[in-house]
Motif scaffolding. Structure first.
Motif, mmCIF file in Angstrom:
data_model
loop_
_atom_site.group_PDB
_atom_site.id
_atom_site.type_symbol
_atom_site.label_atom_id
_atom_site.label_comp_id
_atom_site.label_asym_id
_atom_site.label_seq_id
_atom_site.Cartn_x
_atom_site.Cartn_y
_atom_site.Cartn_z
ATOM 1 N N LEU A 1 -3.157 -19.465 -1.526
ATOM 2 C CA LEU A 1 -2.244 -18.550 -2.202
ATOM 3 C C LEU A 1 -1.630 -19.186 -3.444
ATOM 4 N N ASP A 2 -1.735 -18.446 -4.556
ATOM 5 C CA ASP A 2 -1.127 -18.849 -5.823
ATOM 6 C C ASP A 2 -1.677 -20.157 -6.389
ATOM 7 N N MET B 1 -7.308 -12.306 -6.886
ATOM 8 C CA MET B 1 -6.023 -11.910 -7.478
ATOM 9 C C MET B 1 -4.842 -12.635 -6.851
ATOM 10 N N VAL B 2 -4.952 -13.002 -5.584
ATOM 11 C CA VAL B 2 -3.821 -13.692 -4.954
ATOM 12 C C VAL B 2 -4.124 -15.170 -4.734
ATOM 13 N N VAL C 1 -5.419 -3.797 8.435
ATOM 14 C CA VAL C 1 -4.041 -3.361 8.661
ATOM 15 C C VAL C 1 -4.048 -1.954 9.270
ATOM 16 N N LYS C 2 -5.081 -1.185 8.947
ATOM 17 C CA LYS C 2 -5.172 0.194 9.441
ATOM 18 C C LYS C 2 -5.417 0.257 10.945
ATOM 19 N N LEU D 1 -3.796 -18.281 3.360
ATOM 20 C CA LEU D 1 -3.882 -16.966 3.993
ATOM 21 C C LEU D 1 -5.225 -16.832 4.705
ATOM 22 N N ILE E 1 0.713 -8.136 -9.896
ATOM 23 C CA ILE E 1 -0.412 -8.891 -10.441
ATOM 24 C C ILE E 1 -1.516 -7.910 -10.846
ATOM 25 N N GLU F 1 -9.215 -4.297 5.330
ATOM 26 C CA GLU F 1 -8.524 -3.038 5.648
ATOM 27 C C GLU F 1 -8.124 -2.987 7.117
ATOM 28 N N ASP G 1 -13.477 -6.174 -1.101
ATOM 29 C CA ASP G 1 -12.104 -5.788 -1.443
ATOM 30 C C ASP G 1 -11.781 -6.463 -2.763
ATOM 31 N N PRO G 2 -11.404 -5.693 -3.783
ATOM 32 C CA PRO G 2 -11.238 -6.291 -5.116
ATOM 33 C C PRO G 2 -10.125 -7.329 -5.197
ATOM 34 N N VAL G 3 -9.088 -7.185 -4.383
ATOM 35 C CA VAL G 3 -7.980 -8.140 -4.450
ATOM 36 C C VAL G 3 -8.468 -9.538 -4.081
ATOM 37 N N PHE G 4 -9.289 -9.610 -3.039
ATOM 38 C CA PHE G 4 -9.837 -10.900 -2.635
ATOM 39 C C PHE G 4 -11.009 -11.301 -3.523
ATOM 40 N N ARG H 1 0.870 -1.180 0.000
ATOM 41 C CA ARG H 1 0.000 0.000 0.000
ATOM 42 C C ARG H 1 0.893 1.212 0.000
ATOM 43 N N HIS I 1 -7.225 -13.785 6.428
ATOM 44 C CA HIS I 1 -7.211 -12.329 6.609
ATOM 45 C C HIS I 1 -8.424 -11.957 7.456
ATOM 46 N N HIS J 1 -3.607 -9.012 12.123
ATOM 47 C CA HIS J 1 -4.866 -9.119 11.382
ATOM 48 C C HIS J 1 -4.820 -10.166 10.263
ATOM 49 N N ALA J 2 -3.712 -10.848 10.099
ATOM 50 C CA ALA J 2 -3.608 -11.792 8.986
ATOM 51 C C ALA J 2 -2.458 -12.760 9.230
#
Lengths: 83, 149
Positions: B123-124, B27-28, B78-79, B70, A54, B76, B20-23, A34, B72, B57-58
């Motif tokens: 993952l992957d 994407m991962v 992490v904030k 993973l 990615i 968000e 969250d678009p990554v999840f 980030r 999670h 948090h993860a």
């Protein structure tokens, strides 16, 4: 994963984010970096992808570079590059 | 073959339901997500293996087939800088599936303005590598969420 290859990748990511002076903040979050940049227009998405991203998610000055599980080690390399 | 267990109790919603678009776009990696019961609890290891990454948090646990899962906790999160989370294990630890890894409180996460939805990601992995993916209905902690071939 750290080493010369890792440092080169970190340098490429820093450059693609507009250079060290453009980066306000960068932190890893498990699978992504980030970052907050001063000038989002200077972010080079194709270069980020070429450096292994990615995906790139942008929201104003916040740029999330999705890199997968190596995010933490890449962030360490970037810290080394940024000094 | 890796059986991946739900780290929390709640309702399976599938990765597409993660805000969250990554999840959501896998994407991962593919997987699923659980909307947790709103009560303080201890999230468990989804597989038996080594904790290779541990944040409040993860966390990521890699099993002896080199499958990294993973977990999670919330989006968000992490904030939150670890507020409301307590580590019950250390990075590098070997854990059995079902052992507690992080104590947390979905109610506090929600009160802090974050979604407490938990993504569980292979993952992957290739999309086709997962079978019997649970994407809806109630799950207990330890219920099998998917099998990773």
């Amino acid at each position: 994963m750290r080493g010369h290859g890792g440092i080169r990748r970190a340098e490429a990511i820093v450059a693609a984010l507009g250079g060290a002076a453009n980066i306000v903040d960068i932190e890893p979050c498990t699978t992504r970096l980030r970052s907050e940049v001063r000038d989002a227009a200077r972010v080079d998405e194709p270069a980020l992808r070429a450096a292994g991203a990615i995906a790139v998610l942008r929201s104003g000055p916040v740029v999330q570079v999705v890199v997968g599980p190596q995010a933490d080690s890449i962030a360490c390399d970037i810290e080394d590059v940024l000094g | 073959m890796t059986r991946v267990l739900s780290p929390v109790a709640g309702r399976a919603i599938g990765l597409a339901g993660v805000p969250d678009p990554v999840f959501a776009q896998a994407m991962v990696g593919p997987g699923t997500a659980v909307d947790p019961v709103r009560a303080a609890g201890r999230a468990i290891a989804p597989v038996t293996g080594r904790i290779v990454k541990l944040h409040p948090h993860a966390y990521v646990v890699v099993d002896d087939e080199d499958h990294g899962v993973l977990v999670h906790l919330g989006i968000e999160t992490v904030k939150l800088k670890g507020r409301g989370f307590a580590l019950l294990a250390a990075e590098g630890d070997e854990v059995n599936a079902g052992e507690p890894v992080v104590a947390w409180d979905p109610v506090a996460v929600e009160a802090a303005g974050r979604s407490p939805i938990c993504a569980v990601v292979a993952l992957d992995a290739d999309g086709g590598a997962l079978t019997r993916v649970r994407a809806d209905g109630p799950v207990h902690q330890g219920t099998e969420l998917f099998t990773w071939v």
